[in-house]
Design a protein around this motif. Sequence first.
Motif, PDB file in Angstrom:
ATOM      1  N   SER A  88       0.821  -1.213   0.000  1.00 32.62           N
ATOM      2  CA  SER A  88       0.000   0.000   0.000  1.00 32.62           C
ATOM      3  C   SER A  88       0.854   1.262   0.000  1.00 32.62           C
ATOM      4  O   SER A  88       1.982   1.270   0.491  1.00 32.62           O
ATOM      5  N   GLU A  89       0.274   2.328  -0.535  1.00 33.54           N
ATOM      6  CA  GLU A  89       0.843   3.671  -0.479  1.00 33.54           C
ATOM      7  C   GLU A  89      -0.051   4.493   0.436  1.00 33.54           C
ATOM      8  O   GLU A  89      -1.227   4.678   0.134  1.00 33.54           O
ATOM      9  N   LEU A  90       0.482   5.003   1.545  1.00 34.28           N
ATOM     10  CA  LEU A  90      -0.388   5.585   2.551  1.00 34.28           C
ATOM     11  C   LEU A  90       0.296   6.665   3.360  1.00 34.28           C
ATOM     12  O   LEU A  90       1.523   6.751   3.426  1.00 34.28           O
ATOM     13  N   THR A  91      -0.557   7.477   3.993  1.00 34.00           N
ATOM     14  CA  THR A  91      -0.147   8.413   5.033  1.00 34.00           C
ATOM     15  C   THR A  91      -1.020   8.120   6.240  1.00 34.00           C
ATOM     16  O   THR A  91      -2.242   8.237   6.173  1.00 34.00           O
ATOM     17  N   ALA A  92      -0.410   7.707   7.359  1.00 30.64           N
ATOM     18  CA  ALA A  92      -1.196   7.220   8.483  1.00 30.64           C
ATOM     19  C   ALA A  92      -0.692   7.769   9.800  1.00 30.64           C
ATOM     20  O   ALA A  92       0.509   7.729  10.087  1.00 30.64           O
ATOM     21  N   THR A  93      -1.630   8.270  10.611  1.00 29.64           N
ATOM     22  CA  THR A  93      -1.377   8.600  12.009  1.00 29.64           C
ATOM     23  C   THR A  93      -2.236   7.669  12.847  1.00 29.64           C
ATOM     24  O   THR A  93      -3.474   7.751  12.820  1.00 29.64           O
ATOM     25  N   ILE A  94      -1.596   6.777  13.588  1.00 26.32           N
ATOM     26  CA  ILE A  94      -2.280   5.708  14.310  1.00 26.32           C
ATOM     27  C   ILE A  94      -2.038   5.890  15.801  1.00 26.32           C
ATOM     28  O   ILE A  94      -0.913   6.144  16.236  1.00 26.32           O
ATOM     29  N   ASN A  95      -3.097   5.749  16.595  1.00 29.10           N
ATOM     30  CA  ASN A  95      -3.012   6.034  18.025  1.00 29.10           C
ATOM     31  C   ASN A  95      -2.964   4.790  18.895  1.00 29.10           C
ATOM     32  O   ASN A  95      -3.199   4.873  20.101  1.00 29.10           O
ATOM     33  N   SER A  96      -2.663   3.640  18.314  1.00 26.78           N
ATOM     34  CA  SER A  96      -2.547   2.408  19.091  1.00 26.78           C
ATOM     35  C   SER A  96      -1.370   1.605  18.567  1.00 26.78           C
ATOM     36  O   SER A  96      -0.965   1.768  17.413  1.00 26.78           O
ATOM     37  N   PRO A  97      -0.829   0.710  19.374  1.00 31.12           N
ATOM     38  CA  PRO A  97       0.164  -0.224  18.834  1.00 31.12           C
ATOM     39  C   PRO A  97      -0.478  -1.115  17.766  1.00 31.12           C
ATOM     40  O   PRO A  97      -1.704  -1.304  17.746  1.00 31.12           O
TER      41      PRO A  97
END
Length: 283
Positions: A234-243
């Motif tokens: 995948s090509e992505l921009t991600a801000t994730i708030n969990s492990p």
Amino acid sequence: MKLIENAEFGGERPLFASRDLKLVNVTVHAGESALKCCRNIVAEDCRFEGKYPFWHVEGFKLDRCEFTVGARAALWYSSMLEMTDCQVDAPKMFREMQGLSLRRVKLTDAAETMWHCRNIELEDVEIYKADYLFFHSANIRIDRYRQQGNYSFQYCKNVVINNAVIDSKDAFWNTENVTVYDSELTGEYLGWHSRGMKLVNCHISGTQPLCYAQDLVLENCTFDADADLAFEDSELTATINSPMASIKNPRAGSISLPSVGQLIIDENLLEPGNCIITETDKK
């Protein structure tokens, strides 16, 4: 507008080609195509038991109506529907339709429902047993929604969803321009081969989510422990708030998250192979 009240119909095409008709407390028994090729129809507190009651209908409002199991494939090839406070127990509803508005509607057996439809609005809707829901549909707006059924939203375009609980294996495959806010998405293989998917404040569970995606954006999302092997190719921009349990071979973009249990970057990584992964707990 002609009024028919406290009546019963059955058999073949009892109200065929009706115009400017209001039905109140009417029951349509077994038979076929009760209101085929009609225009400007209002139905209130009605019960539909026969097959194909609304085909090729232009402009109709259904309020507090019931579609029993026998009323399968009830609304096809029609346009400009407003449905409120209805109970639908029949499968294969809504096919090749334009302009649907559903509010406070419950569909209990919605297999193969909402296929090849355009310009759809759902509010306070519950849908169950809904395998292949929304297949090849477009221009969909949904708020306060609950769904159980696999393979939903495949090949859909231009979808905005708010405040939903969606339990669906293989949801959002091959979609284009889908945005989901403040929702719970449960089911393996979420969003494969999607283009332009955006998830905001969502919670995601199920194995191998969001693989083979292009232009994927995640903002303030969280993942269950079972959401492993995420983002492959995948090509992505991600801000994730969990492990996350594991991430495998993302192609490009950036991922920020507290930590990842297993980061798999191997010889199968596809070009450009330059995704930046930042584990904020390790700073």
